[in-house]
Design a protein around this motif. Structure first.
Motif, PDB file in Angstrom:
ATOM      1  N   GLU A  65       9.529  13.014  -0.426  1.00 11.88           N
ATOM      2  CA  GLU A  65       8.304  13.337   0.308  1.00 11.88           C
ATOM      3  C   GLU A  65       8.272  12.657   1.672  1.00 11.88           C
ATOM      4  N   ASN A  66       9.347  11.963   2.017  1.00  6.62           N
ATOM      5  CA  ASN A  66       9.418  11.256   3.292  1.00  6.62           C
ATOM      6  C   ASN A  66      10.523  11.812   4.167  1.00  6.62           C
ATOM      7  N   SER A  67      10.378  11.579   5.459  1.00  8.69           N
ATOM      8  CA  SER A  67      11.491  11.793   6.373  1.00  8.69           C
ATOM      9  C   SER A  67      11.953  10.410   6.833  1.00  8.69           C
ATOM     10  N   PHE A  68      13.230  10.282   7.082  1.00  9.00           N
ATOM     11  CA  PHE A  68      13.776   8.978   7.394  1.00  9.00           C
ATOM     12  C   PHE A  68      14.348   8.929   8.805  1.00  9.00           C
ATOM     13  N   LYS A  69      14.053   7.834   9.498  1.00  4.09           N
ATOM     14  CA  LYS A  69      14.698   7.540  10.771  1.00  4.09           C
ATOM     15  C   LYS A  69      15.598   6.329  10.529  1.00  4.09           C
ATOM     16  N   PHE A  70      16.890   6.504  10.730  1.00  2.00           N
ATOM     17  CA  PHE A  70      17.850   5.439  10.473  1.00  2.00           C
ATOM     18  C   PHE A  70      18.241   4.740  11.769  1.00  2.00           C
ATOM     19  N   VAL A  71      18.254   3.410  11.709  1.00  4.11           N
ATOM     20  CA  VAL A  71      18.758   2.593  12.804  1.00  4.11           C
ATOM     21  C   VAL A  71      20.008   1.906  12.270  1.00  4.11           C
ATOM     22  N   LYS A  72      21.170   2.259  12.816  1.00 10.62           N
ATOM     23  CA  LYS A  72      22.444   1.759  12.294  1.00 10.62           C
ATOM     24  C   LYS A  72      23.037   0.724  13.240  1.00 10.62           C
ATOM     25  N   GLU A  73      23.357  -0.446  12.694  1.00 12.49           N
ATOM     26  CA  GLU A  73      23.992  -1.505  13.485  1.00 12.49           C
ATOM     27  C   GLU A  73      25.185  -2.064  12.713  1.00 12.49           C
ATOM     28  N   THR A  74      26.083  -2.758  13.434  1.00  9.85           N
ATOM     29  CA  THR A  74      27.313  -3.237  12.815  1.00  9.85           C
ATOM     30  C   THR A  74      27.489  -4.749  12.876  1.00  9.85           C
ATOM     31  N   ASN A  75      26.549  -5.456  13.502  1.00  8.60           N
ATOM     32  CA  ASN A  75      26.680  -6.909  13.590  1.00  8.60           C
ATOM     33  C   ASN A  75      25.312  -7.548  13.782  1.00  8.60           C
ATOM     34  N   CYS A  76      25.282  -8.867  13.699  1.00  7.81           N
ATOM     35  CA  CYS A  76      24.001  -9.575  13.766  1.00  7.81           C
ATOM     36  C   CYS A  76      23.333  -9.467  15.131  1.00  7.81           C
ATOM     37  N   GLU A  77      24.120  -9.458  16.190  1.00  8.46           N
ATOM     38  CA  GLU A  77      23.530  -9.418  17.535  1.00  8.46           C
ATOM     39  C   GLU A  77      22.818  -8.100  17.800  1.00  8.46           C
ATOM     40  N   THR A  78      23.488  -6.979  17.532  1.00  9.03           N
ATOM     41  CA  THR A  78      22.845  -5.691  17.811  1.00  9.03           C
ATOM     42  C   THR A  78      21.674  -5.448  16.856  1.00  9.03           C
ATOM     43  N   LYS A 108       6.671  -0.987  16.797  1.00  8.58           N
ATOM     44  CA  LYS A 108       7.138  -0.064  15.766  1.00  8.58           C
ATOM     45  C   LYS A 108       7.210  -0.768  14.420  1.00  8.58           C
ATOM     46  N   LYS A 109       7.217   0.007  13.341  1.00  9.51           N
ATOM     47  CA  LYS A 109       7.291  -0.563  11.998  1.00  9.51           C
ATOM     48  C   LYS A 109       8.710  -0.446  11.468  1.00  9.51           C
ATOM     49  N   LEU A 110       9.015  -1.300  10.512  1.00  7.84           N
ATOM     50  CA  LEU A 110      10.287  -1.230   9.796  1.00  7.84           C
ATOM     51  C   LEU A 110       9.959  -1.184   8.309  1.00  7.84           C
ATOM     52  N   ASP A 111      10.330  -0.102   7.651  1.00 12.40           N
ATOM     53  CA  ASP A 111       9.936   0.116   6.259  1.00 12.40           C
ATOM     54  C   ASP A 111      10.942  -0.407   5.251  1.00 12.40           C
ATOM     55  N   MET A 112      12.235  -0.237   5.557  1.00 13.99           N
ATOM     56  CA  MET A 112      13.270  -0.695   4.637  1.00 13.99           C
ATOM     57  C   MET A 112      14.460  -1.203   5.440  1.00 13.99           C
ATOM     58  N   ALA A 113      15.197  -2.131   4.840  1.00 12.56           N
ATOM     59  CA  ALA A 113      16.401  -2.649   5.484  1.00 12.56           C
ATOM     60  C   ALA A 113      17.507  -2.767   4.446  1.00 12.56           C
ATOM     61  N   LEU A 114      18.658  -2.184   4.776  1.00 15.93           N
ATOM     62  CA  LEU A 114      19.863  -2.310   3.959  1.00 15.93           C
ATOM     63  C   LEU A 114      20.807  -3.246   4.703  1.00 15.93           C
ATOM     64  N   LEU A 115      21.053  -4.428   4.140  1.00 10.11           N
ATOM     65  CA  LEU A 115      21.791  -5.456   4.867  1.00 10.11           C
ATOM     66  C   LEU A 115      22.976  -5.968   4.072  1.00 10.11           C
ATOM     67  N   ASP A 116      24.168  -5.877   4.666  1.00  5.98           N
ATOM     68  CA  ASP A 116      25.319  -6.552   4.079  1.00  5.98           C
ATOM     69  C   ASP A 116      25.159  -8.043   4.353  1.00  5.98           C
ATOM     70  N   ILE A 117      25.614  -8.884   3.438  1.00  7.99           N
ATOM     71  CA  ILE A 117      25.500 -10.326   3.660  1.00  7.99           C
ATOM     72  C   ILE A 117      26.488 -10.792   4.716  1.00  7.99           C
ATOM     73  N   ASN A 118      27.734 -10.345   4.618  1.00 12.39           N
ATOM     74  CA  ASN A 118      28.771 -10.753   5.564  1.00 12.39           C
ATOM     75  C   ASN A 118      28.750  -9.857   6.797  1.00 12.39           C
ATOM     76  N   LEU A 119      28.368 -10.438   7.938  1.00 10.85           N
ATOM     77  CA  LEU A 119      28.315  -9.687   9.195  1.00 10.85           C
ATOM     78  C   LEU A 119      28.831 -10.563  10.325  1.00 10.85           C
ATOM     79  N   PRO A 120      29.397  -9.967  11.372  1.00 12.25           N
ATOM     80  CA  PRO A 120      29.756 -10.756  12.550  1.00 12.25           C
ATOM     81  C   PRO A 120      28.515 -11.473  13.086  1.00 12.25           C
TER      82      PRO A 120
END
Length: 225
Positions: free
Chosen positions: A32-45, A58-70
């Motif tokens: 029932e939702n539409s999603f806007k994805f913000v994709k990053e590859t390291n801690c700085e960006t 702006k709001k942030l609803d969910m975050a998918l985070l790998d533990i090991n990142l540059p």
């Protein structure tokens, strides 16, 4: 016809192929939702994206985070865990899902104590079928720790946590809505002992202050009740 609710999801993994897989699997599911994805590859960006959202209101609803990142050493953001702490502070309603290949109990326990994520997933426990199911469960309000995470944490908890039957009863009574001051009416223990035990449990399980409801949820995640 119901209007779609737009949800913003931050996905941070240093392997773009992995991030794309997460996004594609989520996008393929009807919801029932539409999603806007913000994709990053390291801690700085990722840090810069978070600051941009804050600046623009702006709001942030969910975050998918790998533990090991540059790392982003200038900003003192050295891992996905540090990003999660920042998100908890700036977007307290955001649902955080941590993903990792690690199985070391002390590292996993540190993540739980500092972040208390809504989801904590070993990448070895998911595939193209299970991942979207888990994601939408968390999105809809469930909490989920994958089997490998639970197994590692349970091994540590069994060795280190000072826990007995009274502690179990206290948490179960709190879950039923019994107020702390009334717990001595249900078990043979003084109010001061109840308060000391509850404070000790919170101190052992979380580094930040947590409410009774958050404590109950965390105990469920860790399968203590």
């Amino acid at each position: 016809m119901n209007k779609l609710k737009n949800l913003t999801v931050l996905v941070v993994d240093d392997h773009p192929f992995t991030s794309d897989a997460y996004i594609n699997l989520i996008s393929k599911e009807k919801d029932e939702n539409s999603f806007k994805f913000v994709k990053e590859t390291n801690c700085e960006t990722a840090f810069n994206s978070i600051q941009f959202m804050l600046k623009k209101g702006k709001k942030l609803d969910m975050a998918l985070l790998d533990i090991n990142l540059p790392p982003y050493e200038k900003g003192r953001i050295l891992s996905g865990s540090d990003l999660a702490v920042l998100i908890r502070e700036k977007f307290p309603k955001c649902k955080i899902i941590m993903l990792t290949m690690h199985t070391e109990p002390l590292l996993l326990n540190k993540v739980i104590k500092t972040i208390n994520p809504e989801g904590f997933i070993s990448k070895n426990d998911i595939d193209f079928t299970t991942f979207p199911n888990i994601f939408f469960k968390i999105k809809n309000g469930e909490n989920y720790f994958s089997p490998t995470i639970n197994k590692s944490i349970q091994a540590l908890v069994g060795k280190t946590l000072n826990w007995d039957e009274y502690d179990t009863q206290i948490i179960l009574l709190l879950e039923k809505g019994i107020q702390t001051k009334d717990i001595p009416n249900y078990i043979d223990i003084s109010l001061s002992s109840v308060e000391k035990r509850k404070a000790s449990i919170k101190r052992q399980l979380a580094e930040q202050k947590i409410t009774d409801n958050e404590l109950i949820t965390l105990c469920k995640k860790l399968k203590l009740i």
